[in-house]
Design a protein around this motif. Structure first.
Motif, short mmCIF file in Angstrom:
data_model
loop_
_atom_site.label_atom_id
_atom_site.label_comp_id
_atom_site.label_asym_id
_atom_site.label_seq_id
_atom_site.Cartn_x
_atom_site.Cartn_y
_atom_site.Cartn_z
N ASP A 42 0.84 -1.20 0.00
CA ASP A 42 0.00 0.00 0.00
C ASP A 42 0.88 1.25 0.00
O ASP A 42 2.09 1.17 0.14
CB ASP A 42 -0.95 -0.01 1.21
N ALA A 43 0.22 2.40 -0.12
CA ALA A 43 0.96 3.64 -0.35
C ALA A 43 1.94 3.96 0.77
O ALA A 43 2.98 4.57 0.54
CB ALA A 43 -0.03 4.79 -0.52
N GLU A 44 1.65 3.55 2.00
CA GLU A 44 2.56 3.85 3.11
C GLU A 44 3.63 2.77 3.27
O GLU A 44 4.51 2.88 4.11
CB GLU A 44 1.80 3.98 4.42
N GLY A 45 3.51 1.70 2.50
CA GLY A 45 4.48 0.61 2.64
C GLY A 45 4.33 -0.12 3.95
O GLY A 45 5.31 -0.61 4.51
N SER A 46 3.09 -0.21 4.46
CA SER A 46 2.93 -0.83 5.78
C SER A 46 2.68 -2.32 5.68
O SER A 46 2.55 -2.99 6.70
CB SER A 46 1.78 -0.15 6.53
N ASN A 47 2.58 -2.87 4.49
CA ASN A 47 2.32 -4.33 4.42
C ASN A 47 3.31 -5.10 3.56
O ASN A 47 2.96 -6.11 2.97
CB ASN A 47 0.88 -4.60 3.98
N SER B 73 9.68 0.94 9.78
CA SER B 73 9.02 0.71 11.06
C SER B 73 8.11 1.87 11.44
O SER B 73 7.12 1.66 12.14
CB SER B 73 10.05 0.46 12.16
N VAL B 74 8.43 3.08 11.02
CA VAL B 74 7.55 4.22 11.29
C VAL B 74 7.01 4.70 9.95
O VAL B 74 7.70 5.37 9.20
CB VAL B 74 8.30 5.37 12.00
N VAL B 75 5.80 4.31 9.62
CA VAL B 75 5.25 4.66 8.32
C VAL B 75 4.64 6.05 8.39
O VAL B 75 4.25 6.53 9.45
CB VAL B 75 4.19 3.65 7.83
N GLY B 76 4.57 6.70 7.24
CA GLY B 76 4.00 8.04 7.18
C GLY B 76 2.50 8.00 6.98
O GLY B 76 1.91 6.95 6.73
N GLY B 77 1.86 9.15 7.13
CA GLY B 77 0.45 9.28 6.80
C GLY B 77 -0.51 9.06 7.96
O GLY B 77 -1.70 9.31 7.82
N LEU B 78 0.01 8.60 9.12
CA LEU B 78 -0.90 8.30 10.23
C LEU B 78 -1.58 9.55 10.76
O LEU B 78 -2.72 9.50 11.24
CB LEU B 78 -0.13 7.60 11.37
N GLY B 79 -0.89 10.69 10.68
CA GLY B 79 -1.48 11.94 11.18
C GLY B 79 -2.71 12.32 10.39
O GLY B 79 -3.72 12.77 10.96
N PHE B 80 -2.64 12.15 9.08
CA PHE B 80 -3.79 12.49 8.25
C PHE B 80 -4.91 11.48 8.45
O PHE B 80 -6.09 11.83 8.45
CB PHE B 80 -3.36 12.59 6.79
N THR B 81 -4.51 10.21 8.61
CA THR B 81 -5.52 9.19 8.90
C THR B 81 -6.25 9.55 10.20
O THR B 81 -7.46 9.35 10.31
CB THR B 81 -4.84 7.81 9.06
N GLY B 82 -5.50 10.11 11.17
CA GLY B 82 -6.09 10.50 12.44
C GLY B 82 -7.23 11.50 12.27
O GLY B 82 -8.24 11.42 12.98
N ILE B 83 -7.08 12.40 11.32
CA ILE B 83 -8.15 13.39 11.07
C ILE B 83 -9.42 12.66 10.64
O ILE B 83 -10.51 12.91 11.16
CB ILE B 83 -7.71 14.38 9.98
N ALA B 84 -9.26 11.73 9.71
CA ALA B 84 -10.41 10.99 9.22
C ALA B 84 -11.05 10.18 10.35
O ALA B 84 -12.28 10.09 10.46
CB ALA B 84 -9.99 10.07 8.08
N ILE B 85 -10.21 9.61 11.21
CA ILE B 85 -10.74 8.75 12.27
C ILE B 85 -11.45 9.58 13.34
O ILE B 85 -12.48 9.17 13.87
CB ILE B 85 -9.62 7.87 12.85
N ALA B 86 -10.91 10.77 13.62
CA ALA B 86 -11.59 11.65 14.58
C ALA B 86 -12.96 12.05 14.02
O ALA B 86 -13.95 12.11 14.76
CB ALA B 86 -10.75 12.89 14.85
N LEU B 87 -13.03 12.29 12.72
CA LEU B 87 -14.31 12.62 12.09
C LEU B 87 -15.27 11.44 12.17
O LEU B 87 -16.44 11.59 12.50
CB LEU B 87 -14.10 13.00 10.62
N LEU B 88 -14.74 10.25 11.83
CA LEU B 88 -15.55 9.03 11.87
C LEU B 88 -16.11 8.82 13.27
O LEU B 88 -17.26 8.43 13.44
CB LEU B 88 -14.69 7.82 11.51
#
Lengths: 356, 377
Positions: free
Chosen positions: A95-100, B282-297
């Motif tokens: 996936d785009a983040e390379g997490s899998n 080990s530390v993937v990017g994008g989790l911060g933006f995902t957090g916005i969506a999850i807070a909305l959800l």
């Protein structure tokens, strides 16, 4: 009230069409996965460790497939092997983040794939844990070394090939001024830089070589950002360089675009980029440093099919044609002189540096 | 006044059904069989491997959701969570690999460094907003880019392990064993669940749980939480009652950043062998933006965010079997996006219905001569 409601519908419609447009784009890239089955049942001509069909899996790195460079070269090797041998192949992309990355490799192993190839050095991070869990499955990694009894590590002497294209650039450059664009400033890409600079200086000791990296080490977006590749290359051309060599993966497509716009020359990398370039870009491609990932992948699959898979590190260099240069377009000034340099490197008369 | 609970519960269910229908239409329109996708979800989505994957992914998503929700509670949009956690994870992983402490202290030390780094980075947009009126969306999104660049610089200059020490990506040194969190594999196996080889159930989910409880208590049981909610819903009234709005902005951003600091460490602290270090893997990017969506959800509610995080993680975990079954894995991203939109729209519709009901009930109550017009004698 009514108007507002229509507004909501309009937004929904816009979002859905955007999403659909996104899907369409992905399909144009050839989709995600393909299964090619060459022939019916395979014989018992391998030690795949799993009974039944011979199955080869390949996992790319993020945004890998479709880069017309490194990853597509690996894919070429896989496709050729699927046509040549009685094997079923499948390739996957994280996936785009390379997490899998790890999950995909394990999925293939669980499904009985006997040989699984990780394309890119990032797999060295996850593979040690995986390969220990599947001792009966064979693995291969491109561009890095994983030491285990069931892993073949396929590494390349990129500095040697880069030396030759550096010499080609120095022969051709009228300005006496050339450039290098690296995707990410990693040790691996510095090998390309070191070889290129050394090769250019071997032909013309006074040549100016401008070196630029798109992102520093640790930020891997530099391999997948054609827009920034284009900006960086345009800067080099504007600064007086008339030939630019790129080692930037997908970002290199932007470097080629910049060469077309600046009406200057560019040197491709990994694959023969003359062949994948558009007709208007072809006259601008001086040569490509060939890193024969396809050969390495093909040979690994061939050995595995024949029951001759060997773990350990294989080095692909000038000596075994694992790296080289392309001559399409007939733009190289003196191919014989370059071949002479090649022979000198193989004979050990020229030592090519691996660090800038 | 009373909320219509039936409506409140129907909204998310309707939203998810709507999202599934839209995703099905998209699948059919792109020449795929929605039934195949459903088959994969049913067959593969609840395998042990996927459940473990879902739980492991849900923990950082939950923390990210809470970090964003803290800002949302007072209409502050901390879009800088992305930069805060990535910088915090790097600094904490480096600090954790540089010291040697007894086990519980070592873990605590790493978490504290992450919290402080995240809070400090988030304080910048907070202070800029309070003292100079710079909107936090602008400043925090800019600071995301700066955090990435600064992180790469720090890593390259000082934090990285010597070249060639580990294969693979560039990163920090490996965390010593006392700095790592235990896996829950043993516990789960004691409960009679067989884990397939290589599955690692991380204990980070407990950290997420603690954060969730703390978030709930602070927001609903403390003076600060009350001030926070008051400033969010009616800043003038809050100020009139003695709340310093500037101080609230800074404190909220700092709290949000402190929580954000903990997002990225789950893999670093739970991995085995040489993988227990900070790398791009080990530390993937994008989790911060995902957090916005999850807070909305999750509508900023501690339980809602948990459900949102689990749903999001489940869909992410599905990407692996979907790619393997040659189905477009992008469908999960579409599902996630459509789910957020549907939830937002569904609650807006519910809010309007409730408003109308309230208005009409008020009208009904005030049919006899309005009380306000009865002048005191």
């Amino acid at each position: 009230m009514k108007q507002k409601r229509w507004g909501v519908f309009f937004i929904l419609f816009a979002v859905i069409s955007l999403v659909l447009a996104g899907c369409g784009d992905d399909d144009d890239d050839g989709g995600d996965t393909t299964t090619t089955e060459a022939g019916g049942d395979s014989g018992d001509n391998g030690d795949s460790g799993s009974s039944g069909d011979l199955k080869v899996g390949m996992v790319f790195d993020v945004g890998g497939k479709g880069d017309k460079s490194f990853n597509d070269s690996a894919f070429k090797g896989l496709t050729e092997a699927a046509e040549e041998f009685d094997v079923e192949v499948r390739e996957l992309e994280p996936d785009a983040e390379g997490s899998n990355r790890e999950a995909l490799m394990r999925q293939l192993a669980d499904e009985g794939y006997g040989l699984i190839i990780g394309v890119g050095f990032a797999f060295a991070e996850v593979m040690p844990a995986i390969v220990a869990d599947y001792p009966d499955t064979e693995f291969a990694i491109v561009d890095s070394v994983v030491e285990a009894d069931n892993v073949a590590s396929l590494v390349f002497a990129e500095h040697e090939g880069s030396f030759l294209v550096g010499a080609i650039a120095a022969q051709k450059s009228e300005a006496g001024h050339i450039g290098f664009v690296g995707g990410v400033e990693t040790q691996l890409i510095q090998k390309f830089e070191a070889g290129f600079v050394a090769g250019a200086k071997a032909v013309n000791p006074d040549i100016v070589v401008d070196v630029k990296y798109i992102t520093p080490d640790g930020d891997f977006s530099g391999f997948a950002d054609p827009a920034r590749g284009k900006t960086v290359a345009a800067g080099l051309y504007a600064g007086g360089a008339d030939i630019v060599y790129h080692a930037a993966g997908q970002s290199g497509n932007g470097v080629i675009e910049a060469a077309v716009e600046a009406d200057a020359l560019v040197i491709g990398v990994d694959s023969n980029q003359y062949l994948s370039a558009s007709p208007e870009a072809q006259p601008h491609i001086l040569t490509s440093m060939l890193k024969r990932v396809d050969v390495a992948v093909f040979n690994t699959i061939e050995a595995w099919v024949n029951g001759e898979f060997t773990a350990g590190t294989s080095l692909f260099s000038l000596e075994n044609d694992g790296v080289g240069f392309a001559t399409d377009g007939d733009l190289i000034v003196d191919v014989d002189a370059i071949n002479e340099l090649r022979d000198q490197i193989v004979a050990g008369e020229i030592e090519v540096p691996t660090e800038p | 006044m009373k909320k219509n609970w039936k409506l409140q519960a129907a909204a998310p269910i309707l939203a998810l059904v709507g999202a599934a229908v839209i995703a099905g239409i998209i699948l059919a329109a792109t020449g795929n069989d929605p039934g195949d996708v459903l088959q994969v979800i049913v067959d593969d989505g609840f395998e042990t491997r996927r459940v473990v994957d879902t739980l492991n992914r849900a923990a950082p998503y939950y923390i990210a959701g809470v970090a964003v929700a803290i800002g949302f509670k007072m209409t502050l949009f901390n879009i800088g969570v992305e930069g805060q956690y990535r910088l915090a994870a790097l600094v904490a992983a480096w600090a954790g690999a540089s010291v040697n402490l007894p086990a519980p202290l070592h873990v605590l030390f790493i978490l504290m460094v992450a919290v402080i780094t995240g809070a400090a980075w988030a304080a910048i947009p907070g202070l800029l907003r309070a003292t100079r009126g710079v909107h936090e969306v602008i400043s925090s999104i800019m600071l995301n880019s700066i955090a990435l660049g600064l992180g790469a610089f720090l890593l390259h200059r000082w934090f990285r392990a010597p070249a060639g020490e580990y294969p693979g990506a560039v990163g920090t040194e490996v965390l010593p064993t006392p700095g790592r969190l235990p896996l829950l594999n043993g516990l789960v196996e004691k409960l009679g669940v067989d884990l397939p080889p290589g599955t690692r159930l991380q204990s980070y989910i407990f950290i997420a749980l603690i954060i969730g409880v703390a978030y709930h208590l602070v927001i609903s049981r403390t003076r600060f939480g009350f001030d926070l909610r008051a400033s969010g819903s009616n800043p003038e009234a809050a100020e009139a009652s003695g709340v310093d709005p500037k101080r609230m902005v800074v404190v909220t951003m700092v709290l949000s950043g402190a929580v954000a600091g903990l997002i990225g460490l789950n893999n670093v602290m739970s991995n085995v062998g040489d993988q227990a270090r900070y790398t791009d893997v080990s530390v993937v990017g994008g989790l911060g933006f995902t957090g916005i969506a999850i807070a909305l959800l999750g509508r900023n509610h501690p339980v809602g965010i948990a459900l949102g995080a689990l749903l999001w993680a489940f869909m992410d975990a599905l990407q692996t079997p979907l790619s393997s079954a040659q189905l477009p894995k992008q469908i999960t991203a579409i599902l996630q996006g459509v789910a957020v939109l549907s939830v937002v729209i569904a609650y807006e519709v519910v809010r309007r219905i409730e408003q109308r009901q309230q208005a009409s009930s008020l009208r009904r109550d005030s049919e006899p001569p309005p009380a306000s017009e009865v002048a005191p004698a």
